[in-house]
Every structure is written in structure tokens, then in C-alpha cells.
Design a protein around this motif. Structure first.
Motif, PDB file in Angstrom:
ATOM      1  N   LYS A 237       3.536  -1.413  -5.212  1.00  0.00           N
ATOM      2  CA  LYS A 237       4.120  -2.497  -6.004  1.00  0.00           C
ATOM      3  C   LYS A 237       4.696  -3.556  -5.068  1.00  0.00           C
ATOM      4  N   TYR A 238       4.866  -4.757  -5.626  1.00  0.00           N
ATOM      5  CA  TYR A 238       5.374  -5.880  -4.844  1.00  0.00           C
ATOM      6  C   TYR A 238       6.742  -6.333  -5.371  1.00  0.00           C
ATOM      7  N   HIS A 239       7.544  -6.792  -4.458  1.00  0.00           N
ATOM      8  CA  HIS A 239       8.827  -7.401  -4.814  1.00  0.00           C
ATOM      9  C   HIS A 239       8.929  -8.742  -4.091  1.00  0.00           C
ATOM     10  N   SER A 240       9.517  -9.693  -4.763  1.00  0.00           N
ATOM     11  CA  SER A 240       9.773 -10.984  -4.111  1.00  0.00           C
ATOM     12  C   SER A 240      11.082 -10.894  -3.341  1.00  0.00           C
ATOM     13  N   ILE A 241      11.038 -11.341  -2.118  1.00  0.00           N
ATOM     14  CA  ILE A 241      12.254 -11.418  -1.309  1.00  0.00           C
ATOM     15  C   ILE A 241      12.302 -12.814  -0.688  1.00  0.00           C
ATOM     16  N   PRO A 242      13.438 -13.269  -0.191  1.00  0.00           N
ATOM     17  CA  PRO A 242      13.508 -14.626   0.385  1.00  0.00           C
ATOM     18  C   PRO A 242      12.452 -14.850   1.473  1.00  0.00           C
ATOM     19  N   ASP A 243      11.655 -15.876   1.300  1.00  0.00           N
ATOM     20  CA  ASP A 243      10.620 -16.278   2.261  1.00  0.00           C
ATOM     21  C   ASP A 243       9.611 -15.173   2.558  1.00  0.00           C
ATOM     22  N   GLY A 244       9.255 -14.441   1.551  1.00  0.00           N
ATOM     23  CA  GLY A 244       8.251 -13.416   1.777  1.00  0.00           C
ATOM     24  C   GLY A 244       8.154 -12.433   0.618  1.00  0.00           C
ATOM     25  N   PHE A 245       7.664 -11.280   0.925  1.00  0.00           N
ATOM     26  CA  PHE A 245       7.535 -10.249  -0.123  1.00  0.00           C
ATOM     27  C   PHE A 245       7.703  -8.863   0.497  1.00  0.00           C
ATOM     28  N   ALA A 246       7.947  -7.903  -0.371  1.00  0.00           N
ATOM     29  CA  ALA A 246       8.042  -6.507   0.066  1.00  0.00           C
ATOM     30  C   ALA A 246       7.010  -5.703  -0.695  1.00  0.00           C
ATOM     31  N   LEU A 247       6.346  -4.810   0.005  1.00  0.00           N
ATOM     32  CA  LEU A 247       5.348  -3.953  -0.636  1.00  0.00           C
ATOM     33  C   LEU A 247       5.858  -2.512  -0.530  1.00  0.00           C
ATOM     34  N   VAL A 248       5.894  -1.846  -1.656  1.00  0.00           N
ATOM     35  CA  VAL A 248       6.430  -0.478  -1.656  1.00  0.00           C
ATOM     36  C   VAL A 248       5.355   0.486  -2.170  1.00  0.00           C
ATOM     37  N   THR A 249       5.224   1.610  -1.472  1.00  0.00           N
ATOM     38  CA  THR A 249       4.258   2.620  -1.912  1.00  0.00           C
ATOM     39  C   THR A 249       4.972   3.637  -2.803  1.00  0.00           C
ATOM     40  N   GLN A 250       4.180   4.398  -3.519  1.00  0.00           N
ATOM     41  CA  GLN A 250       4.758   5.396  -4.416  1.00  0.00           C
ATOM     42  C   GLN A 250       5.396   6.524  -3.602  1.00  0.00           C
ATOM     43  N   LEU A 251       6.474   7.091  -4.143  1.00  0.00           N
ATOM     44  CA  LEU A 251       7.071   8.254  -3.492  1.00  0.00           C
ATOM     45  C   LEU A 251       6.015   9.356  -3.412  1.00  0.00           C
ATOM     46  N   GLU A 252       5.872   9.901  -2.246  1.00  0.00           N
ATOM     47  CA  GLU A 252       4.855  10.939  -2.073  1.00  0.00           C
ATOM     48  C   GLU A 252       5.492  12.184  -1.484  1.00  0.00           C
ATOM     49  N   GLU A 253       4.951  13.340  -1.880  1.00  0.00           N
ATOM     50  CA  GLU A 253       5.447  14.594  -1.319  1.00  0.00           C
ATOM     51  C   GLU A 253       4.731  14.841  -0.001  1.00  0.00           C
ATOM     52  N   ILE A 254       5.515  15.209   0.996  1.00  0.00           N
ATOM     53  CA  ILE A 254       4.938  15.413   2.325  1.00  0.00           C
ATOM     54  C   ILE A 254       5.288  16.791   2.854  1.00  0.00           C
ATOM     55  N   ASN A 255       4.590  17.204   3.893  1.00  0.00           N
ATOM     56  CA  ASN A 255       4.917  18.444   4.578  1.00  0.00           C
ATOM     57  C   ASN A 255       6.087  18.212   5.520  1.00  0.00           C
ATOM     58  N   LYS A 256       6.594  19.295   6.086  1.00  0.00           N
ATOM     59  CA  LYS A 256       7.765  19.187   6.960  1.00  0.00           C
ATOM     60  C   LYS A 256       7.465  18.330   8.187  1.00  0.00           C
ATOM     61  N   ASN A 257       6.209  18.314   8.627  1.00  0.00           N
ATOM     62  CA  ASN A 257       5.865  17.532   9.823  1.00  0.00           C
ATOM     63  C   ASN A 257       5.502  16.084   9.491  1.00  0.00           C
ATOM     64  N   GLY A 258       5.627  15.726   8.230  1.00  0.00           N
ATOM     65  CA  GLY A 258       5.370  14.344   7.845  1.00  0.00           C
ATOM     66  C   GLY A 258       3.973  14.099   7.306  1.00  0.00           C
ATOM     67  N   SER A 259       3.087  15.069   7.457  1.00  0.00           N
ATOM     68  CA  SER A 259       1.731  14.874   6.935  1.00  0.00           C
ATOM     69  C   SER A 259       1.758  14.937   5.409  1.00  0.00           C
ATOM     70  N   ARG A 260       0.784  14.318   4.798  1.00  0.00           N
ATOM     71  CA  ARG A 260       0.779  14.225   3.344  1.00  0.00           C
ATOM     72  C   ARG A 260       0.283  15.512   2.707  1.00  0.00           C
ATOM     73  N   LYS A 261       0.873  15.836   1.567  1.00  0.00           N
ATOM     74  CA  LYS A 261       0.383  16.968   0.795  1.00  0.00           C
ATOM     75  C   LYS A 261      -0.991  16.586   0.247  1.00  0.00           C
ATOM     76  N   ILE A 262      -1.937  17.432   0.449  1.00  0.00           N
ATOM     77  CA  ILE A 262      -3.309  17.093   0.061  1.00  0.00           C
ATOM     78  C   ILE A 262      -3.422  16.855  -1.434  1.00  0.00           C
ATOM     79  N   ARG A 263      -2.764  17.723  -2.177  1.00  0.00           N
ATOM     80  CA  ARG A 263      -2.914  17.633  -3.619  1.00  0.00           C
ATOM     81  C   ARG A 263      -2.188  16.437  -4.214  1.00  0.00           C
ATOM     82  N   TYR A 264      -1.378  15.766  -3.397  1.00  0.00           N
ATOM     83  CA  TYR A 264      -0.669  14.610  -3.934  1.00  0.00           C
ATOM     84  C   TYR A 264      -1.635  13.501  -4.305  1.00  0.00           C
ATOM     85  N   SER A 265      -2.760  13.481  -3.629  1.00  0.00           N
ATOM     86  CA  SER A 265      -3.742  12.444  -3.936  1.00  0.00           C
ATOM     87  C   SER A 265      -4.255  12.570  -5.371  1.00  0.00           C
ATOM     88  N   GLU A 266      -4.032  13.748  -5.954  1.00  0.00           N
ATOM     89  CA  GLU A 266      -4.432  13.915  -7.349  1.00  0.00           C
ATOM     90  C   GLU A 266      -3.373  13.356  -8.296  1.00  0.00           C
TER      91      GLU A 266
END
Lengths: 151, 160
Positions: free
Chosen positions: B14-43
Motif C-alpha cells: 500500500k501507498y501513503h502520501s508523505i511530504p515531498d514523496g510517498f511511503a510504500l508499505v508491505t503486508q505484515l508477514e510471518e518470518i522464521n527466527k533467522n528472518g527468512s520468510r515462511k513459505i506458506r505465507y505466500s498462500e
């Protein structure tokens, strides 16, 4: 037919081994931070589940040790088996509350809270059976072969 | 940036308007302890993925340490301002709102502006931890891994 002393030892062994196992599992969990800042809640759940009966057993063993215990040659084996069986079921049920935590989708403290539904009635039965077992030895009965040690 | 995000498996942002630009935010995702993505989250599952108890080692680990879940939210800020990090903690609910309340498309006024050297892109990575003993507190802020590690584990290192 077992004598009273043996029966007391069997019951004490069951309770001390079961409680000891539970104690060390929860101790390890506490040291490793499994319950975080709610460790006291885990112990507040665990201790009342075993301490009343353990206290009774220790009291009986101490009385025997100082020679003020009551012993009879023949005991009601049904009462002993009943006490032993219910005690085993109770300790196993307490153990399951801890050991099944990894498989449960419920929060551990929710399970502990829910466990009163089945542990409280069982604990009541344990207390009743243990009382009946120990009281039989204290109650004077006709034609019984009383042997009161230490007197 | 959007192409790289899609390539890395981020299909929702999603996008947000901020002064002189924009912010792009991704959906909260569940990750493993080492930071890698949970495979099934893609579902796009919304339920918590239960930890693995299929082996004895995993069982003992869960018995003694309890269940933990980790989440990540990536926020990319594109503007001409200098971003100064602060120690202000962001709650899980706030972070979830960033995604929930953002717009699906970049406003035309921003989109038509040329991306010049005056602009810079800053990645902010928010990591959250959930413990099974705190249903009411839910998630706590816990920066265990560096932002660089997170971006690497999220296959977004090419962006920077």
C-alpha cells in the motif's frame, strides 16, 4: 496381601516420582524462560495440585518414622488399589497438561485454567480415597489385628 | 521497486502520501527466527502457522521454550528529506494499520514527478515477536536482526 507399611511406601513412591517429574519439568521451563514474567502463575497453578496430598503422605511417613504411626497387618486391598489407581490417573492428568502444551493451539495459561475442570474433581476423589485408606488403619475394628508401633 | 517487490514475492503493498514523496508499505508477514520468510505465507494465510512438533528435538524445544512467532513489515520511504531514526516503538496494531489504511495506487501527482537525484529511498524494517504466553499483550517490539539481514532474507537486497 500387602501390609500397611508396604502400601504406604507404594503410594509415597508414586506421588514422589510423579510430583518430582512434574517439578523438574516446570523448573527447567522456568529457568529457560518458558513462562516469561508469568512464571509465578505457573507455580501458583502447579503447587496446589500436588502439595496437599504430598503433605498428607509426608505426615504419615513422619509419624511412622518417629514411631507414632498406626500399622495393621491386614489392610483393605481394595481401598489401597483404589487410592493408587486414582492417584495415578490424577498425576497422569496433571502431567498431560504440561506435556501436551506443544501440541495445543490454546495458550498454556488457558489450558492450566481449564484444567481445573477435570483436575479438581479428580483431586477430590484422590483426597477421599486417601482419607479412606488411612482412616481404615486408625479406626478400631472388631477382630482386627492391630499393631500400633511405637506404643 | 514494485517489480523487485513482486519478484521477491510481495504481491500486496500500500501507498501513503508523505511530504515531498510517498511511503510504500508491505503486508505484515510471518518470518522464521533467522528472518527468512515462511513459505506458506505466500498462500496468504491469516492463521498462525503452528511450529513443527514432528520430531523429538522440536517437541522438547517447544516444551521448554514455548511457541514464538516472528513478523516483519517493510516500509520504504521515497522523498527528498533526511530520515532520522527515533527510538519510538511501534505497536503491532499501528503497523497493521499502516497497511490497512494505505491506498492501493500511487497518486497521479506523485507518479508523474521524475525520480531525480534529489530523491532517496530509505527502507525501515519493523520486526515483531509473539509469544504464546501473552495473548493480551500480543506482540512485542524486538529488533533482533539488522535491517540489512532482513532485506537479504526477504530477497530485497537488490533494491539497495
Amino acid at each position: 496381601m500387602k501390609n500397611m507399611t508396604d502400601c504406604k511406601r507404594y503410594l509415597a513412591s508414586l506421588w514422589f516420582s510423579g510430583s518430582g517429574l512434574l517439578f523438574f519439568i516446570i523448573l527447567a521451563q522456568s529457568i529457560l524462560g518458558r513462562y516469561g514474567d508469568r512464571t509465578h502463575e505457573a507455580w501458583s497453578w502447579f503447587l496446589p495440585t500436588i502439595m496437599p496430598t504430598l503433605s498428607v503422605i509426608i505426615g504419615v511417613l513422619v509419624m511412622d518414622a518417629i514411631g507414632k504411626g498406626i500399622n495393621i497387618d491386614e489392610i483393605n486391598s481394595f481401598l489401597f488399589k483404589l487410592s493408587f489407581g486414582i492417584s495415578f490417573c490424577y498425576l497422569f492428568a496433571v502431567l498431560l497438561v504440561i506435556l501436551l502444551q506443544p501440541f495445543s493451539s490454546l495458550y498454556p495459561f488457558t489450558v492450566m485454567s481449564l484444567s481445573s475442570l477435570w483436575l479438581d474433581p479428580l483431586q477430590g476423589l484422590v483426597a477421599a480415597a486417601m482419607s479412606a485408606f488411612f482412616v481404615q488403619s486408625a479406626a478400631p475394628a472388631k477382630n482386627s489385628k492391630h499393631k500400633v508401633s511405637g506404643i | 521497486m514494485v517489480d523487485e517487490l513482486r519478484l521477491a514475492g510481495y504481491n500486496q503493498f500500500k501507498y501513503h502520501s508523505i511530504p515531498d514523496g510517498f511511503a510504500l508499505v508491505t503486508q505484515l508477514e510471518e518470518i522464521n527466527k533467522n528472518g527468512s520468510r515462511k513459505i506458506r505465507y505466500s498462500e496468504r494465510r491469516t492463521m498462525l502457522i503452528e511450529p513443527d512438533v514432528s520430531n523429538f528435538h522440536g517437541y522438547i524445544k517447544l516444551l521448554l521454550h514455548g511457541k514464538q512467532w516472528f513478523y516483519r513489515l517493510n516500509l520504504f520511504i521515497v522523498n527528498t528529506h533526511i530520515i532520522t531514526p527515533t527510538t519510538t516503538k511501534v505497536s503491532y496494531e499501528q503497523a497493521a494499520d499502516w497497511f490497512g489504511q494505505g491506498s492501493l495506487n500511487l497518486p497521479y501527482e506523485i507518479k508523474k514527478q521524475p525520480y531525480s537525484n534529489h530523491y532517496q529511498c530509505t527502507a525501515l524494517v519493523y520486526e515483531f515477536e509473539k509469544l504464546d504466553i501473552k495473548p493480551e499483550a500480543y506482540i512485542k517490539f524486538s529488533p533482533r536482526l539488522s535491517a540489512s539481514t532482513h532485506l537479504k532474507q526477504a530477497d530485497l537486497k537488490r533494491l539497495f
